[in-house]
Write a protein that holds these residues in place. Structure first.
Motif, PDB file in Angstrom:
ATOM      1  N   ASP A  91       2.876  -1.848 -30.710  1.00 50.77           N
ATOM      2  CA  ASP A  91       4.240  -1.941 -31.225  1.00 50.77           C
ATOM      3  C   ASP A  91       4.878  -3.225 -30.693  1.00 50.77           C
ATOM      4  OD1 ASP A  91       3.939   0.503 -32.451  1.00 50.77           O
ATOM      5  OD2 ASP A  91       4.701   1.605 -30.707  1.00 50.77           O
ATOM      6  N   ALA A  92       5.964  -3.647 -31.337  1.00 50.84           N
ATOM      7  CA  ALA A  92       6.569  -4.940 -30.995  1.00 50.84           C
ATOM      8  C   ALA A  92       6.928  -5.055 -29.510  1.00 50.84           C
ATOM      9  CB  ALA A  92       7.798  -5.179 -31.865  1.00 50.84           C
ATOM     10  N   THR A  93       7.495  -4.001 -28.947  1.00 55.85           N
ATOM     11  CA  THR A  93       7.892  -4.081 -27.537  1.00 55.85           C
ATOM     12  C   THR A  93       6.687  -4.143 -26.607  1.00 55.85           C
ATOM     13  OG1 THR A  93       8.272  -1.724 -27.756  1.00 55.85           O
ATOM     14  CG2 THR A  93      10.224  -3.095 -27.460  1.00 55.85           C
ATOM     15  N   GLU A  94       5.645  -3.371 -26.939  1.00 54.27           N
ATOM     16  CA  GLU A  94       4.412  -3.428 -26.150  1.00 54.27           C
ATOM     17  C   GLU A  94       3.776  -4.809 -26.256  1.00 54.27           C
ATOM     18  OE1 GLU A  94       2.703   1.122 -26.788  1.00 54.27           O
ATOM     19  OE2 GLU A  94       2.291  -0.401 -28.301  1.00 54.27           O
ATOM     20  N   ALA A  95       3.845  -5.382 -27.432  1.00 58.32           N
ATOM     21  CA  ALA A  95       3.242  -6.705 -27.641  1.00 58.32           C
ATOM     22  C   ALA A  95       3.949  -7.752 -26.789  1.00 58.32           C
ATOM     23  CB  ALA A  95       3.300  -7.085 -29.115  1.00 58.32           C
ATOM     24  N   LEU A  96       5.267  -7.656 -26.719  1.00 59.18           N
ATOM     25  CA  LEU A  96       6.024  -8.602 -25.887  1.00 59.18           C
ATOM     26  C   LEU A  96       5.639  -8.448 -24.420  1.00 59.18           C
ATOM     27  CD1 LEU A  96       8.195 -10.792 -25.636  1.00 59.18           C
ATOM     28  CD2 LEU A  96       9.905  -8.966 -25.463  1.00 59.18           C
ATOM     29  N   ALA A  97       5.492  -7.204 -23.978  1.00 59.20           N
ATOM     30  CA  ALA A  97       5.070  -6.958 -22.589  1.00 59.20           C
ATOM     31  C   ALA A  97       3.683  -7.554 -22.345  1.00 59.20           C
ATOM     32  CB  ALA A  97       5.057  -5.460 -22.299  1.00 59.20           C
ATOM     33  N   TRP A  98       2.797  -7.383 -23.308  1.00 60.60           N
ATOM     34  CA  TRP A  98       1.434  -7.917 -23.192  1.00 60.60           C
ATOM     35  C   TRP A  98       1.459  -9.443 -23.101  1.00 60.60           C
ATOM     36  CZ3 TRP A  98      -2.564 -10.907 -24.776  1.00 60.60           C
ATOM     37  CH2 TRP A  98      -3.856 -10.477 -24.430  1.00 60.60           C
ATOM     38  N   LEU A  99       2.357 -10.027 -23.882  1.00 58.04           N
ATOM     39  CA  LEU A  99       2.502 -11.482 -23.920  1.00 58.04           C
ATOM     40  C   LEU A  99       2.928 -12.017 -22.557  1.00 58.04           C
ATOM     41  CD1 LEU A  99       2.297 -13.583 -26.157  1.00 58.04           C
ATOM     42  CD2 LEU A  99       4.682 -13.186 -26.656  1.00 58.04           C
ATOM     43  N   ARG A 100       3.754 -11.249 -21.882  1.00 55.66           N
ATOM     44  CA  ARG A 100       4.237 -11.679 -20.570  1.00 55.66           C
ATOM     45  C   ARG A 100       3.190 -11.448 -19.504  1.00 55.66           C
ATOM     46  NH1 ARG A 100      10.340  -9.407 -21.350  1.00 55.66           N
ATOM     47  NH2 ARG A 100      11.318 -11.451 -21.364  1.00 55.66           N
ATOM     48  N   ASN A 101       2.317 -10.501 -19.735  1.00 55.29           N
ATOM     49  CA  ASN A 101       1.340 -10.148 -18.716  1.00 55.29           C
ATOM     50  C   ASN A 101       0.010  -9.769 -19.357  1.00 55.29           C
ATOM     51  OD1 ASN A 101       0.291  -9.605 -16.240  1.00 55.29           O
ATOM     52  ND2 ASN A 101       1.249  -7.591 -16.043  1.00 55.29           N
ATOM     53  N   PRO A 102      -0.714 -10.772 -19.896  1.00 53.80           N
ATOM     54  CA  PRO A 102      -1.949 -10.459 -20.607  1.00 53.80           C
ATOM     55  C   PRO A 102      -3.024  -9.960 -19.668  1.00 53.80           C
ATOM     56  CG  PRO A 102      -1.680 -12.840 -20.401  1.00 53.80           C
ATOM     57  CD  PRO A 102      -0.453 -12.211 -19.817  1.00 53.80           C
TER      58      PRO A 102
END
Ligand code: C2E
Ligand code: CA
Ligand code: CA
Ligand code: CA
Length: 286
Positions: free
Chosen positions: A272-283
């Motif tokens: 989901d969009a929010t999870e993706a943003l979190a992933w982007l910050r901490n791959p």
């Protein structure tokens, strides 16, 4: 039909066959009208799967993948409805929603993140969408409306659908590429088309189909094919995304072959969009 009867099928068997046909047709009609309703009500959602730089394990972009959020049946995967959406033409309004939603989401991420980490979004487009007049204008308007540069958008078109040499589609793709939109060939290698078009056509990216990655570990030939695609792409100045990277072995082999980018469950399932943003910050791979 005649053959079926001639082979001496009993009357009951024939009826069963007919009623099977009938219920398949009814099912399709029902699906179509439910989908029509979903388009009107906006019952869709997008998930985003990271596209990762195989040298650094950092996301450079996300592929937007549509899901049907059915009020009774829950979340339905695209394989169950894209075909009917294309046949019925509903792919056009649905695709417009997907494009706007994907650009809106990537615009939000880009506002939050430092310039060097700003991702692009990659959107699947069916040829039916291209054939509607005004598709190029629609993309331009959507980019402006979302307030993102053309570089923030990649469009994925399947190789099979490009095989009929439709000059108007290629001309539209050239205009979009000129604007800065990146053009990717999806499921590359499955279309059995001649390779000549890669040199002459407006293409930036090849996405190697998952089936090639699956078989790469067990088969020397398959490995050689993937290596061949990677080196061909390098010669032609194209980028490559390997699809369906499911484990560390896939990742290692591809990185060693010099494949620049990849995506797959090893890195992340669609989010989901929010999870993706979190992933982007901490791959983190798995
Ligand atoms: P695709 O474009 O080839 O998308 C990749 C599919 O592989 C996605 O399935 C994704 O979830 C799945 N996948 C990703 N990594 C892995 C992996 O490591 N292992 C395995 N087994 N699968 C992986 P999804 O989301 O179900 O999409 C299926 C197809 O539906 C897409 O194939 C695409 O052709 C179509 N589709 C999805 N969204 C859209 C859309 O917005 N518009 C259009 N026209 N088609 C779409
Ligand atoms: Ca795709
Ligand atoms: Ca694909
Ligand atoms: Ca596919």
């Amino acid at each position: 039909l005649a053959l079926y009867v001639a082979k001496g099928a009993g009357k009951n068997q024939w009826r069963r066959y007919q009623s099977h046909l009938h219920s398949a047709m009814v099912e399709r009609l029902e699906l179509r009208s439910a989908l029509d309703h979903a388009v009107n009500e906006g019952h869709f959602l997008l998930q985003f799967q990271p596209i990762v730089d195989l040298a650094t394990d950092e996301a450079v972009g996300f592929e937007a993948l549509v899901r049907w959020h059915h009020p009774q049946r829950g979340v339905i995967a695209p394989d169950e409805f894209i075909e009917v959406a294309e046949e019925s033409g509903l792919i056009v309004p649905m695709g417009r929603w997907v494009l706007d939603q994907a650009l809106h989401t990537v615009a939000q991420w880009r506002r939050i993140l430092p310039r060097a980490r700003q991702p692009y979004v990659s959107v699947n487009v069916s040829v039916r969408q291209f054939r509607q007049s005004g598709f190029v204008e629609q993309v331009k308007t959507s980019l402006e409306y979302a307030g993102v540069p053309a570089r923030a958008l990649m469009l994925e078109i399947t190789e099979t659908l490009l095989m009929g040499d439709d000059e108007q589609i290629w001309a539209d793709l050239a205009v979009l590429q000129e604007l800065g939109v990146r053009i990717a060939i999806d499921d590359f290698g499955t279309g059995y088309s001649s390779l000549g078009y890669l040199r002459q056509r407006p293409i930036d990216v090849l996405k190697i189909d998952k089936t090639f990655i699956d078989d790469m570990v067990g088969s020397e030939q398959q490995l050689a094919l993937v290596a061949g695609i990677v080196s061909l792409a390098r010669t032609l100045n194209l980028t490559v995304v390997a699809e369906g990277i499911e484990d560390a072995t896939h990742r290692l082999i591809l990185a060693q072959l010099g494949c620049p980018l990849g995506q797959g469950y090893y890195y992340s399932a669609p989010l989901d969009a929010t999870e993706a943003l979190a992933w982007l910050r901490n791959p983190l791979p798995l």
